[in-house]
Write an enzyme that holds these catalytic residues in place. Structure first.
Site, PDB file in Angstrom:
ATOM      1  CB  THR A   1      35.192  38.077  39.546  1.00 56.74           C
ATOM      2  OG1 THR A   1      35.969  38.468  38.419  1.00 56.74           O
ATOM      3  CG2 THR A   1      35.867  38.601  40.799  1.00 56.74           C
TER       4      THR A   1
ATOM      5  N   GLY B   1      33.967  41.592  35.888  1.00 56.30           N
ATOM      6  CA  GLY B   1      33.963  42.004  34.486  1.00 56.30           C
ATOM      7  C   GLY B   1      35.377  42.198  33.993  1.00 56.30           C
TER       8      GLY B   1
END
Length: 321
Positions: free
Chosen positions: A176, A228
């Site tokens: 990300t 995550g």
């Protein structure tokens, strides 16, 4: 001088140092530095935190080194479904897109949703059509595809066949990008963008476009962008949880962010990380994996980037006005 600060992450899905040549690591760190420069160019001239986080994330969306925009992960059908969000800490206004497939820079679409749609989250083909109506740059879905992501998809499919998906490396799983900022007017903002995880189910939406989970900003408290396994960030409402620990328990930014990332999520055995900045300009970048692409700069203009334990001071930018 009022404090200003900017912090970014390029995901905690970072491979082992031995998996890339040193020049490849240097290239990734160079793009982190470019992202920081873009955001700092806004802040150093008295611009808004909202503009700064958008500018920083756009640079990482355009880089092949991170799982967002160009170079994003592929789902189980070898297709891209992109998620992004942005939040203004001044008034808690926010916008997001999910499962988009044609928007070159999803964070720009999230900003447009916030300012022009009357909604917070638009999804799928409707998000693409909205972005196109807003005049944003559209691309063919294969624009986002890189060989590295194709290799990662193949690896995850092999893990799935062998029943070893849980043992896959963080780099094979997900990644990300995100940015948080404090501007000279005391306003906070956060933005996050991702391709999700490799071999994800069609239609899966993670935490990155979910306000309060992967992205959160509240003036006087903190701004947070997470990275995550998104399902756990959603369940723990990670961004809001970090802010709540500060606002209601009186914890410092470091205590709150470390408590959530390194303690609350530890029992699940998942990769997790975040960048956060508070109203005083303090920056924190906790992670529980082997590494996390990250960087930050504050009022003195010193620009730092890192992928693993070693932190590099790249240069000193013009100090904020």
């Amino acid at each position: 001088m009022k404090p200003v600060a900017l912090a970014i992450h390029g995901g905690c899905g970072v491979m082992a140092k031995s998996d890339l040549r040193e020049e490849e690591w240097e290239a990734a760190r160079a793009d982190l530095a470019a992202s920081l420069r873009a955001g700092w160019a806004v802040l150093s001239k008295g611009g808004s935190a909202l503009d700064a986080v958008e500018a920083a994330v756009v640079v990482m969306e355009d880089s092949p080194h991170f799982n967002a925009g160009y170079g994003a992960a592929l789902n189980e059908n070898a297709e891209h479904e992109l998620d992004a969000s942005i939040m203004n800490g001044a008034d808690l206004d926010a916008g997001a897109v999910s499962a988009a497939s044609r928007i070159r820079n999803p964070v720009k679409a999230a900003r447009a949703v916030m300012e022009k749609s009357g909604a917070v989250l638009l999804t799928g083909a409707a998000a693409d059509r909205f972005a196109e109506r807003c005049g944003l740059e559209m691309v063919a879905p294969d624009y986002f595809t890189t060989q590295r992501r194709q290799d990662a998809l193949a690896a995850m499919k092999e893990h799935a066949k062998a029943g070893t998906a849980a043992a896959a490396s963080e780099a094979e799983k997900h990644g990300t990008v995100g940015a948080v900022a404090l501007d000279a007017d005391g306003h906070l903002a956060a933005a996050t963008s991702t391709g999700g995880y490799n071999n994800k189910p069609e239609g899966r939406v993670g935490d990155s476009p979910i306000i309060g989970a992967g992205t959160y900003a509240r003036d006087g408290v903190c701004a947070v962008s997470g990275t995550g396994q998104g399902e756990f960030f959603i369940r723990h409402v990670v961004g809001h949880e970090i802010a709540s620990r500060i606002a209601y328990r009186g914890e410092t930014l470091e205590m709150a962010a470390n408590g959530v990332i390194r303690e609350d999520l530890k029992s699940y055995g998942i990769g997790a990380g975040a960048v956060a900045v508070d109203g005083a300009g303090n920056v924190c970048a906790p992670y529980n994996t082997a590494g996390m692409f990250r960087g930050w700069t504050a009022g003195d203009g010193a620009l730092y980037v890192a992928s693993h334990d070693e932190v590099f001071c790249v240069e000193t930018l013009e100090a904020s006005a």
